[in-house]
Design a protein around this motif. Structure first.
Motif, PDB file in Angstrom:
ATOM      1  N   LYS A 168      97.482  54.984  15.304  1.00 59.60           N
ATOM      2  CA  LYS A 168      96.381  55.935  15.448  1.00 59.60           C
ATOM      3  C   LYS A 168      95.700  56.177  14.103  1.00 59.60           C
ATOM      4  N   LYS A 169      94.381  56.246  14.119  1.00 58.28           N
ATOM      5  CA  LYS A 169      93.662  56.668  12.919  1.00 58.28           C
ATOM      6  C   LYS A 169      94.050  58.118  12.630  1.00 58.28           C
ATOM      7  N   TRP A 170      94.235  58.434  11.360  1.00 53.57           N
ATOM      8  CA  TRP A 170      94.804  59.740  11.029  1.00 53.57           C
ATOM      9  C   TRP A 170      93.965  60.901  11.541  1.00 53.57           C
ATOM     10  N   TYR A 185     100.531  49.878  17.987  1.00 49.01           N
ATOM     11  CA  TYR A 185      99.297  50.666  17.972  1.00 49.01           C
ATOM     12  C   TYR A 185      99.415  51.758  16.915  1.00 49.01           C
ATOM     13  N   TYR A 227      92.624  61.163  14.322  1.00 50.82           N
ATOM     14  CA  TYR A 227      92.901  61.364  15.747  1.00 50.82           C
ATOM     15  C   TYR A 227      94.380  61.662  15.984  1.00 50.82           C
ATOM     16  N   ASP A 228      95.140  61.738  14.919  1.00 50.08           N
ATOM     17  CA  ASP A 228      96.586  61.920  15.006  1.00 50.08           C
ATOM     18  C   ASP A 228      96.957  63.328  14.541  1.00 50.08           C
ATOM     19  N   ASP A 255      94.067  66.023  15.477  1.00 52.46           N
ATOM     20  CA  ASP A 255      92.815  65.519  16.066  1.00 52.46           C
ATOM     21  C   ASP A 255      91.615  65.795  15.162  1.00 52.46           C
ATOM     22  N   ASP A 297      90.238  55.552  18.809  1.00 47.94           N
ATOM     23  CA  ASP A 297      91.145  56.383  18.017  1.00 47.94           C
ATOM     24  C   ASP A 297      92.275  55.619  17.335  1.00 47.94           C
ATOM     25  N   GLY A 298      92.238  54.284  17.358  1.00 44.35           N
ATOM     26  CA  GLY A 298      93.309  53.551  16.698  1.00 44.35           C
ATOM     27  C   GLY A 298      93.065  52.059  16.606  1.00 44.35           C
ATOM     28  N   GLY A 311      96.298  55.413   8.621  1.00 43.22           N
ATOM     29  CA  GLY A 311      97.177  56.057   9.588  1.00 43.22           C
ATOM     30  C   GLY A 311      98.626  55.714   9.329  1.00 43.22           C
TER      31      GLY A 311
END
Length: 208
Positions: A117-119, A115, A121-122, A141, A83-84, A105
């Protein structure tokens, strides 16, 4: 056998003494000649080593980014997770893009190890633009959440126009996905080991 070794040692000693005396008489010319010869023979090897070291050294890479027609340093990736992404040394918060302009992200913190997070998953704010209106929504998410039960059948989804660079990304056509028949289809960047990332630093005072 012992006498033979002694004779060899004596012979070598006599040669060294002779060289020393001749060198003194010639005002160190022998040493100078030997030094010059050594330099001529081994200098190419030193030059080759220097060239190889320069080739092996990591070069700082910059990329031309159409958003500003300017050059931005490429971020150093440490590792990936589902996720990141872990980056090395981010000095300012901001948004992370691939060099080909895909939104990845938001870097919310700074430091030596950061770190991001990929957007998908954010939790981020977005703006939905349809043919007749636009509205604000949230992606959490990877799920698009539209408040007030507004029914959106089609439209484009962008980083919120109220977020740093939100309007600029919209002008550049960098969307997070689109809505077709009420279903949100995400526009995800293709991330691999060869992918290069850049950071657009936050320009809002008090947050950088």
């Amino acid at each position: 056998m012992k006498n033979y070794k002694n004779e060899v040692l004596l012979f070598v000693l006599l040669i060294l003494i002779s060289i020393f005396l001749v060198n003194v008489l010639l005002e160190n010319r022998i040493v100078k000649v030997a030094k010059e010869s050594y330099s001529r023979i081994f200098n190419p090897f030193f030059l080759l080593r220097k060239v190889l070291n320069e080739l092996m050294e990591r070069k700082e890479v910059t990329y031309e980014v159409n958003l500003f027609d300017s050059k931005l340093d490429v971020l150093e990736v440490l590792s990936y997770s589902i996720d990141g992404i872990y980056f090395y040394e981010i000095k300012k918060p901001g948004i992370v893009l691939t060099v080909d302009g895909k939104f990845v992200g938001i870097a919310k913190t700074t430091g030596k190890y950061v770190y991001v997070k990929k957007w998908w998953y954010d939790t981020i704010n977005v703006t939905i633009i349809t043919g007749s209106f636009e509205l604000e929504a949230i992606i959490k998410d990877g799920k698009l959440i539209i408040e007030d039960e507004v029914d959106v059948k089609s439209g484009e989804v962008y980083l919120s126009k109220y977020s740093p660079y939100g309007y600029l990304l919209y002008k550049q056509g960098i969307s997070l996905g689109n809505i077709k028949d009420g279903i949100f289809f995400k526009n995800l960047p293709n991330i691999s080991f060869k992918t290069k990332f850049i950071l657009l630093p936050d320009y809002i005072k008090g947050r950088g």
